[in-house]
Design a protein around this motif. Structure first.
Motif, PDB file in Angstrom:
ATOM      1  N   GLY A 644       1.235  -0.795  -0.138  1.00  0.00           N
ATOM      2  CA  GLY A 644      -0.045   0.443   0.471  1.00  0.00           C
ATOM      3  C   GLY A 644       0.759   1.660   0.113  1.00  0.00           C
ATOM      4  O   GLY A 644       1.582   1.317   0.900  1.00  0.00           O
ATOM      5  N   TYR A 645       0.818   2.261  -1.287  1.00  0.00           N
ATOM      6  CA  TYR A 645       1.550   3.058  -1.367  1.00  0.00           C
ATOM      7  C   TYR A 645      -0.015   4.074  -0.318  1.00  0.00           C
ATOM      8  O   TYR A 645      -0.947   4.442  -1.361  1.00  0.00           O
ATOM      9  CB  TYR A 645       1.663   4.073  -2.418  1.00  0.00           C
ATOM     10  N   TRP A 646       0.964   4.940   0.483  1.00  0.00           N
ATOM     11  CA  TRP A 646      -0.773   5.640   1.520  1.00  0.00           C
ATOM     12  C   TRP A 646      -0.978   6.592   0.564  1.00  0.00           C
ATOM     13  O   TRP A 646      -1.832   7.706   1.009  1.00  0.00           O
ATOM     14  CB  TRP A 646       0.509   5.824   2.411  1.00  0.00           C
ATOM     15  N   TRP A 647      -0.100   7.718   0.028  1.00  0.00           N
ATOM     16  CA  TRP A 647      -0.673   8.337  -1.002  1.00  0.00           C
ATOM     17  C   TRP A 647      -1.216   8.259  -2.770  1.00  0.00           C
ATOM     18  O   TRP A 647      -1.574   8.558  -3.879  1.00  0.00           O
ATOM     19  CB  TRP A 647       0.621   9.246  -1.271  1.00  0.00           C
ATOM     20  N   ALA A 648      -1.202   7.232  -2.683  1.00  0.00           N
ATOM     21  CA  ALA A 648      -1.855   6.364  -3.916  1.00  0.00           C
ATOM     22  C   ALA A 648      -3.256   6.549  -4.455  1.00  0.00           C
ATOM     23  O   ALA A 648      -4.018   6.990  -2.961  1.00  0.00           O
ATOM     24  CB  ALA A 648      -2.401   5.100  -4.209  1.00  0.00           C
ATOM     25  N   PRO A 649      -4.396   6.825  -5.263  1.00  0.00           N
ATOM     26  CA  PRO A 649      -5.864   7.055  -5.011  1.00  0.00           C
ATOM     27  C   PRO A 649      -6.765   5.915  -4.809  1.00  0.00           C
ATOM     28  O   PRO A 649      -6.332   4.244  -5.080  1.00  0.00           O
ATOM     29  CB  PRO A 649      -6.295   7.410  -7.083  1.00  0.00           C
ATOM     30  N   SER A 650      -7.813   5.759  -4.155  1.00  0.00           N
ATOM     31  CA  SER A 650      -8.511   5.130  -3.900  1.00  0.00           C
ATOM     32  C   SER A 650      -9.531   5.522  -3.688  1.00  0.00           C
ATOM     33  O   SER A 650     -10.542   6.902  -2.884  1.00  0.00           O
ATOM     34  CB  SER A 650      -8.479   4.730  -2.434  1.00  0.00           C
ATOM     35  N   PRO A 651     -10.582   5.531  -5.648  1.00  0.00           N
ATOM     36  CA  PRO A 651     -11.843   6.267  -5.524  1.00  0.00           C
ATOM     37  C   PRO A 651     -13.320   5.710  -4.522  1.00  0.00           C
ATOM     38  O   PRO A 651     -13.994   6.069  -3.793  1.00  0.00           O
ATOM     39  CB  PRO A 651     -12.414   6.315  -6.992  1.00  0.00           C
ATOM     40  N   ILE A 652     -12.833   4.331  -3.823  1.00  0.00           N
ATOM     41  CA  ILE A 652     -14.182   4.015  -2.797  1.00  0.00           C
ATOM     42  C   ILE A 652     -14.167   4.438  -1.804  1.00  0.00           C
ATOM     43  O   ILE A 652     -14.764   4.388  -1.518  1.00  0.00           O
ATOM     44  CB  ILE A 652     -13.118   2.550  -2.775  1.00  0.00           C
ATOM     45  N   LYS A 653     -13.064   5.309  -1.338  1.00  0.00           N
ATOM     46  CA  LYS A 653     -12.987   6.627  -0.084  1.00  0.00           C
ATOM     47  C   LYS A 653     -14.273   7.347  -0.646  1.00  0.00           C
ATOM     48  O   LYS A 653     -15.238   8.034   0.706  1.00  0.00           O
ATOM     49  CB  LYS A 653     -12.305   7.351  -0.043  1.00  0.00           C
ATOM     50  N   GLY A 654     -14.474   7.713  -1.607  1.00  0.00           N
ATOM     51  CA  GLY A 654     -16.044   8.109  -1.932  1.00  0.00           C
ATOM     52  C   GLY A 654     -16.146   9.788  -1.507  1.00  0.00           C
ATOM     53  O   GLY A 654     -17.190  10.267  -1.394  1.00  0.00           O
ATOM     54  N   ASN A 655     -14.730  10.435  -0.867  1.00  0.00           N
ATOM     55  CA  ASN A 655     -14.816  12.303  -0.330  1.00  0.00           C
ATOM     56  C   ASN A 655     -14.561  12.533  -1.251  1.00  0.00           C
ATOM     57  O   ASN A 655     -15.527  14.176  -0.989  1.00  0.00           O
ATOM     58  CB  ASN A 655     -13.600  12.090   0.809  1.00  0.00           C
ATOM     59  N   PHE A 656     -14.481  12.812  -2.610  1.00  0.00           N
ATOM     60  CA  PHE A 656     -14.355  14.424  -3.565  1.00  0.00           C
ATOM     61  C   PHE A 656     -16.164  13.948  -4.645  1.00  0.00           C
ATOM     62  O   PHE A 656     -16.083  12.577  -4.332  1.00  0.00           O
ATOM     63  CB  PHE A 656     -13.165  13.654  -4.609  1.00  0.00           C
TER      64      PHE A 656
END
Length: 1013
Positions: A644-656
């Motif tokens: 896990g790169y902590w700064w990679a994109p994760s669309p599932i977060k859904g905050n944007f």
């Protein structure tokens, strides 16, 4: 289509195997077949034959094909550690029993794409081998995450009192076990009941207050049909470092029932408890001159540990006596072996285990200029060690306004594992007497099912009700021990509250067929097979206290099917009554099912991790077994390792909010500062015109409910925290400003290190608003993985190894092992595609940031994300190439060369020293790359002109030599009881040198007295 084809292929193999087996029964019978008269009962093929064992030499193995096969024949590199060797070396647990296996590392400091999740966090220099379950090792450059107990997966190590022998298979072997220990598999076989009554008691004392007592009792309960064995141990010891103590209990009763000649039923239970106190860090990492925030602790890996003038840097444990790890483990195994005929056998078993880990640990580190005023009273000037080589060439620099910032973490982990296995084997020798056609064939059909239930909860020191600060502070020059419950001033710590919860249920179903065959007067041996694994992840969730709300994320169930194979051949080059030399070749695949249900940035479960291995070698058995050994060359390629790169994109977060305007809170990015601060930001000076245009441009048609009138506007922050500059990057003026600043950052980072301006403002403050939960902020950077989601890594290792056993006389035995390993990262990972909407591309998200040790890391964006507009990265984040993040690097501390040896001489029975044994052994290893160019979170490690050329740090330890010795005397007490006394001394040279960030422990000793009744 590939999965369907492989499934059909596996079923075809299974059917063909059964047809061939039973057709051989009707067409290949000879006069030598059993007819019921004069029947001779032999061992089950599922029970390893030890009739050829002599001292340290073992003739057969069961771990390589699941049936008992001569080690000389099977085309695998197999090392067997016998009970006599375990006893002679003074080993008290599984790890200790493996210390003479060259290339198998029991202590690592730097693991490729590892995590500093051991106790003490980043302040603990031990890598993956510091796993709390004590079942993690490293071999051939890969981490072994668990071991096997009688072929079943094991989550916690065992006491040596219950180990009969250890079989160590080098290289992947998914065919039988379906586990991803790609460097090798450690399978230990437990002690079984004996038909003759015997009781043995051992008492031991040693250095560091070592005390140990063991019991081994066995014998029949009902004639020859029902027998038992009970092993038990108690151990209490201190560590050679301060404060750390361990108390350990273990008991294992085993019952075996043989109601019929070919039927054996075994039931065994194992219980262990270990309480370890004082487990925390010895000291903490020290930062650079500009300081490192505690939430970026992995960057501290570049730096050494804080040293106190009044304390011994080798042994001092600043974290105090209140940290602990309590472990409780249980294992129940029910097994049955049934012989239907001389040729057809069944073996099956149920294994149920549970491991509980309860721990209290400190998360903390040195930082500078904390924002909250109550920390200021604890600040002081310290000396920080900048690692160059870990020793004399390190640089010592002053760090002002330093303070220890920490909190307490209490963790509870509960792991339940249920495993079922069924295997049927059929063996037949056909065309006996025919010179060309006589051959032997064995077909093994197997089925396994495993289910793991994992639950974890974390309590953490809560935030102060006054200022919301969750940390406790301590003067970094105060060497008094850190205590739980109150700080250095005597004030009570904040209460601990639930901070995180996670859990998952994972099942794995395996079907496999293994064939072994002998041809041409048994000079050709073949082994091959296919396996299909279906892994199901369900009930996976992660819940976190975000400071605003306790948020739980549930993941969709997933089913993944994977096929693997293994094929090997062994040919006798020489085979007579005295000598045997075999040439073998092997191709094997490894698979690690996604136990734990790790997900990618879209929340989709990752596929299994796979390995493909090739190996070729020679096996020797010379002078009637007086010289035996294996020499081999190998290559292992692995794909799909979760990282896990902590700064990679994760669309599932859904905050944007993807259809709304992109809004950043600028903090230190604003030319006039934030709050009451004003300072000159020279990066932003390059974008003065764009800034002025942004502050004057009226937004005519705002899409989001952000309340902004201009592209850039100073507005009140959340919670009455003053005023901040906000920027609408969806406007042409806002986008122009951001692009200009990014260009200036990229140009600065491209300069040679010595041409950059000192104290450059760190650009990561652009993302402070999102981390603070500012509701006005709206950017794709809000959907970062934070280490909760994973990418897939590829790497490989290659090298050569040798293992030898010399026994020229009945009195002398010697084991000599050698290993050479080279490993590298071939692909540092992949990102998911971020699904932007309405052309609202946030090209300033953190995975695009130019000049940090993450993001673009100073590399041309068109190289990192190829195919985008000129001078810009590709909008499709899945095009990430990982350039600059470890490709071609080792990122691992496996020494390239290791040697281990152990030699014992037993005086003859008719000599004046009858009963006396003496032994000498030890190991040598070349230097290790204990500090790599990248951190465990995937950030590049940079140093400035203190290192020539400003290159990334790569520090290596010096070579290391360890010598151990043993003296044992056996006698018969009162002409009735076999007795012995044994002295083991480790580290005879009393080595206390520093190797990387760790130290050698110095000399230690142990005296063991035993008696058999």
């Amino acid at each position: 289509m590939k999965t369907l084809a492989m499934t059909k292929r596996l079923k075809t193999w299974l059917l063909a195997g059964l047809l061939a087996a039973f057709s051989a029964t009707s067409h290949g019978q000879t006069d030598d077949d059993n007819t019921g008269e004069g029947e001779i009962f032999e061992l089950s093929p599922f029970e390893v034959s030890t009739s050829g064992d002599r001292g340290y030499y073992a003739s057969n193995t069961i771990s390589g094909s699941r049936i008992s096969v001569p080690i000389q024949d099977i085309p695998l590199s197999i090392e067997v550690i016998t009970s006599e060797f375990i006893e002679d070396t003074g080993a008290t647990d599984l790890r200790d029993s493996l210390k003479y296996s060259a290339g198998l590392l029991l202590f690592s400091q730097n693991d490729a794409f590892g995590k500093f999740d051991n106790f003490g966090g980043v302040n603990n220099p031990e890598g993956a081998t510091g796993d709390k379950g004590e079942t993690s090792f490293k071999v051939r450059g890969f981490v072994l995450n668990n071991t096997l107990r009688n072929g079943f997966r094991r989550k916690h190590a065992t006491d040596s009192i219950n180990i009969d022998r250890i079989e160590f298979i080098r290289g992947p072997s998914a065919l039988l076990y379906g586990v991803g220990n790609f460097g090798g598999i450690v399978n230990y076989l437990t002690k079984k009941p004996l038909s003759t009554p015997r009781q043995e008691v051992n008492l031991s004392i040693g250095s560091d207050n070592f005390k140990r007592a063991t019991l081994d009792s066995t014998g029949p309960l009902i004639g020859d049909t029902f027998s038992y064995r009970v092993t038990a141990a108690y151990e209490d010891k201190d560590d050679w470092t301060d404060i750390n103590t361990t108390e350990h209990w273990f008991v294992s009763p085993v019952f075996q029932w043989k109601p019929f000649q070919r039927v054996t039923v075994t039931a065994d239970y194992e219980y262990g408890r270990q309480d370890e106190d004082g487990i925390g860090f010895t000291s903490v990492r020290t930062p650079t001159l500009e300081g490192i925030p505690i939430f970026q602790a992995d960057r501290l890996e570049t730096y050494g540990l804080l040293e106190f003038e009044d304390q011994d840097v080798r042994t001092f444990r600043w974290s105090g006596p209140d940290t602990y790890l309590d472990t409780e483990s249980e294992n129940i195994n029910l097994a049955a072996d049934v012989g239907f005929t001389d040729n057809l056998y069944y073996s099956g078993g149920l294994n149920v285990s549970r491991v509980l880990f309860d721990s209290l640990d400190i998360f903390g580190g040195i930082t500078t200029d904390p924002a909250l005023p109550r920390a200021q009273a604890e600040t002081a000037t310290i000396q920080a060690r900048q690692i160059i080589d870990g020793q004399s060439n390190d640089l010592i620099v002053d760090v002002d306004n330093a303070v220890l910032q920490y909190n307490w973490n209490k963790t509870h982990e509960d792991i339940h594992w249920r495993q079922v296995r069924h295997e049927l084997t059929y063996n037949k020798r056909i065309f006996q007497g025919n010179r060309w056609l006589e051959s032997e064939h064995n077909f093994l059909i197997g089925y396994s099912h495993e289910e793991e239930k994992y639950r974890r909860s974390l309590d953490r020191t809560s935030a102060s009700p006054v200022d919301g600060d969750p940390f406790i502070y301590k003067n970094p020059t105060d060497s008094s021990l850190i205590r739980f419950g109150m700080n250095a001033a005597g004030d009570p710590d904040p209460e601990m509250l639930l901070a995180e919860m996670s859990g998952s249920t994972t099942e794995n179903e395996g079907k496999y067929l293994v064939y072994t065959g002998r041809f041409f007067n048994d000079r050709l041996f073949l082994v091959g097979g296919l396996r299909e694994d279906k892994t199901t992840s369900r009930d996976a969730f992660f819940a976190e206290d975000t400071g605003r709300d306790f948020v739980r994320t549930d993941f969709e169930d997933s089913v993944i099917t994977q096929q693997t194979s293994q094929f090997g051949v062994s040919i006798d080059l020489l085979n007579n009554s005295k000598h045997k030399i075999s040439l073998f070749a092997l191709r094997a695949e490894g698979v690690e099912p996604n136990f734990g249900g790790k997900r990618d940035g879209n929340g989709k479960a990752l596929e299994a991790t796979l390995a493909d291995a090739k190996e070729i070698g020679l096996k020797l058995n010379l002078f009637e077994g007086k010289v035996s050994g294996t020499i081999s060359v190998f290559q292992i390629k692995r794909e799909g390792l979760p990282f896990g790169y902590w700064w990679a994109p994760s669309p599932i977060k859904g905050n944007f909010r993807r259809s709304d305007d992109i809004i950043y809170r600028l903090d230190e990015w604003a030319p006039s500062g934030t709050g009451d601060e004003t300072f000159a930001n020279r990066y932003l000076a390059a974008a003065t015109a764009e800034w002025e245009a942004a502050t004057q441009a009226v937004i005519e048609n705002p899409k989001g409910d952000h309340g902004m009138t201009y592209a850039a506007e100073r507005m009140p922050g959340p919670g009455g925290r003053g005023q901040f500059w906000y920027l609408n990057a969806s406007t042409p003026q806002g986008a122009a400003f951001m692009d200009a600043v990014f260009a200036a950052l990229n140009a600065e980072f491209a300069l040679p290190r010595d041409q950059r301006t000192d104290n450059d403002p760190w650009p990561g403050w652009l993302y402070e608003g999102q981390e603070a939960g500012d509701p006005r902020v709206n950017s794709a950077a809000e959907d970062w993985t934070e280490g909760d989601f994973f990418q897939s890594i590829s790497d490989q290792s290659e090298g050569y190894e040798a293992q030898f056993i010399f026994s020229p006389t009945d009195q002398f035995q010697m084991i000599l092992n050698y290993s050479h390993v080279e490993r590298e990262v071939t692909n540092p990972g992949n990102f998911v595609q971020y699904p932007y909407e309405d052309g609202n591309w946030d090209r300033w998200a953190m995975w695009y940031l130019p000049n940090t040790n993450w993001g673009l890391a100073g590399v041309d964006p068109s190289l990192v994300y190829p195919g985008g507009p000129e001078g810009l990265p590709n909008q499709d984040t899945s095009t990430w190439t990982g350039i600059g993040f470890g490709k071609g690097e080792s990122l691992d501390d496996s020494p390239s060369d290791t040697v281990s040896a152990w030699a014992k001489y037993s005086f003859a029975d008719d000599s004046r020293f009858t009963g006396l044994d003496v032994a000498l052994g030890g190991g040598w290893e070349s230097g290790r790359e204990y500090a790599s160019a990248f951190t465990t979170a995937g950030q590049r490690k940079q140093v400035d002109d203190r290192v020539e050329g400003g290159s990334s740090i790569k520090a290596r330890t010096q070579a290391r030599l360890t010598i151990n010795a043993m003296v044992r005397y056996d006698w018969i007490f009162m002409d009735k009881y076999d007795s012995f006394v044994q002295v083991n001394v480790d580290n005879l040279l009393n080595d206390k040198d520093q190797y990387g960030l760790s130290y050698a422990p110095g000399i230690s000793w142990k005296i063991n007295f035993g008696m058999t009744f």
